[in-house]
Design a protein around this motif. Structure first.
Motif, PDB file in Angstrom:
ATOM      1  N   LEU A 128      15.825 -24.615  -7.922  1.00  0.00           N
ATOM      2  CA  LEU A 128      16.685 -25.372  -8.617  1.00  0.00           C
ATOM      3  C   LEU A 128      16.339 -25.444 -10.179  1.00  0.00           C
ATOM      4  CD1 LEU A 128      18.860 -27.649  -8.569  1.00  0.00           C
ATOM      5  CD2 LEU A 128      17.154 -29.333  -8.167  1.00  0.00           C
ATOM      6  N   ALA A 129      17.410 -25.102 -10.960  1.00  0.00           N
ATOM      7  CA  ALA A 129      17.136 -25.006 -12.487  1.00  0.00           C
ATOM      8  C   ALA A 129      17.023 -26.439 -13.046  1.00  0.00           C
ATOM      9  CB  ALA A 129      18.412 -24.436 -13.170  1.00  0.00           C
ATOM     10  N   ASP A 130      16.498 -26.097 -14.272  1.00  0.00           N
ATOM     11  CA  ASP A 130      16.114 -27.374 -15.080  1.00  0.00           C
ATOM     12  C   ASP A 130      17.309 -28.084 -15.258  1.00  0.00           C
ATOM     13  OD1 ASP A 130      13.562 -26.785 -15.244  1.00  0.00           O
ATOM     14  OD2 ASP A 130      13.712 -25.855 -17.207  1.00  0.00           O
ATOM     15  N   GLU A 131      17.471 -29.762 -15.777  1.00  0.00           N
ATOM     16  CA  GLU A 131      18.502 -30.366 -15.563  1.00  0.00           C
ATOM     17  C   GLU A 131      19.376 -29.612 -16.898  1.00  0.00           C
ATOM     18  OE1 GLU A 131      16.838 -34.250 -16.885  1.00  0.00           O
ATOM     19  OE2 GLU A 131      15.527 -34.230 -14.945  1.00  0.00           O
ATOM     20  N   GLY A 132      18.959 -29.181 -17.690  1.00  0.00           N
ATOM     21  CA  GLY A 132      19.888 -28.668 -18.893  1.00  0.00           C
ATOM     22  C   GLY A 132      21.111 -27.403 -18.275  1.00  0.00           C
ATOM     23  N   ASP A 133      20.784 -27.012 -16.864  1.00  0.00           N
ATOM     24  CA  ASP A 133      21.454 -26.124 -16.349  1.00  0.00           C
ATOM     25  C   ASP A 133      22.416 -26.809 -15.311  1.00  0.00           C
ATOM     26  OD1 ASP A 133      20.523 -23.909 -18.034  1.00  0.00           O
ATOM     27  OD2 ASP A 133      18.932 -23.584 -16.815  1.00  0.00           O
ATOM     28  N   ALA A 134      22.687 -28.042 -15.444  1.00  0.00           N
ATOM     29  CA  ALA A 134      23.461 -28.703 -14.495  1.00  0.00           C
ATOM     30  C   ALA A 134      23.242 -28.519 -13.152  1.00  0.00           C
ATOM     31  CB  ALA A 134      24.821 -28.259 -14.830  1.00  0.00           C
ATOM     32  N   GLY A 135      21.979 -28.541 -12.906  1.00  0.00           N
ATOM     33  CA  GLY A 135      21.400 -28.325 -11.488  1.00  0.00           C
ATOM     34  C   GLY A 135      21.675 -27.352 -10.589  1.00  0.00           C
ATOM     35  N   GLU A 136      21.689 -26.139 -11.171  1.00  0.00           N
ATOM     36  CA  GLU A 136      22.222 -24.914 -10.588  1.00  0.00           C
ATOM     37  C   GLU A 136      21.126 -24.220  -9.723  1.00  0.00           C
ATOM     38  OE1 GLU A 136      22.877 -20.255 -12.524  1.00  0.00           O
ATOM     39  OE2 GLU A 136      21.748 -21.485 -13.439  1.00  0.00           O
TER      40      GLU A 136
END
Length: 188
Positions: free
Chosen positions: A113-121
């Motif tokens: 799960l990507a960081d919050e900046g990547d919209a939960g990708e």
């Protein structure tokens, strides 16, 4: 003896009653998986240095990246993250082969799960020490292919940027000072 056989036969039907067969639909038994996607068109895609200088992105200008090389520099050895921006499901793992510059490397990529900046990708990510020799596939300036099963193949045109970025990461972000003259030895 006959009494024992008769007793065993009388208990057998009771055992059958306890074990019951349960029927389920075949569709319900299948694991959830992501559908395969075709290889993206990368004719116009290029490597770009990210604004923070800690990574490079491969993709079309003005679009989300298709792949990222990210360098984490801390107190210990620098770490390289290879990120393939393609749909992933939690718990998935895959071998992510990258071929080029006279090498074939296979990176174990996990869904993260990507960081919050990547919209939960949910995306594919492989993490290695920057000194890992498998990363040498990015050193050089020849074309690369990067294939993620079910997520297509990236055809990456020749560029010096991945090799220079890898070198920078391996040196913990230190930049070599240019020589003042041909007689000077290496510096930095």
């Amino acid at each position: 003896m006959a009494a024992l056989l008769l007793a065993a036969c009388q208990q057998q039907p009771a055992a059958r009653e306890e074990t019951q067969t349960q029927r389920i639909a075949l569709a319900d038994a299948r694991a959830v998986h992501a559908d395969a996607i075709p290889s993206p068109d990368t004719k116009a895609a290029r490597w770009r240095v990210r604004g923070d200088g800690q990574g490079i992105d491969f993709g079309d200008a003005g679009q989300a990246p298709l792949m990222t090389l990210d360098c984490a520099i801390g107190d210990g050895e620098p770490t390289m993250h290879i990120i393939r921006h393609a749909a992933a499901l939690p718990g998935q793992s895959a071998l992510f082969p990258v071929i080029g510059n006279g090498m074939r490397s296979r990176f174990l990529a996990d869904a993260r799960l990507a960081d919050e900046g990547d919209a939960g990708e949910w995306r594919w990510e492989a993490t290695l020490p920057a000194s890992d020799p498998q990363l040498d596939v990015f050193a050089g300036n020849r074309p690369l292919t990067a294939t993620l099963p079910g997520r297509g193949m990236l055809e990456i045109r020749a560029s010096r940027i991945p090799g220079e970025f890898l070198d920078w990461c391996r040196k913990s972000g230190q930049v070599a000072r240019p020589r003042q003259s041909e007689d000077d030895g290496p510096t930095g």
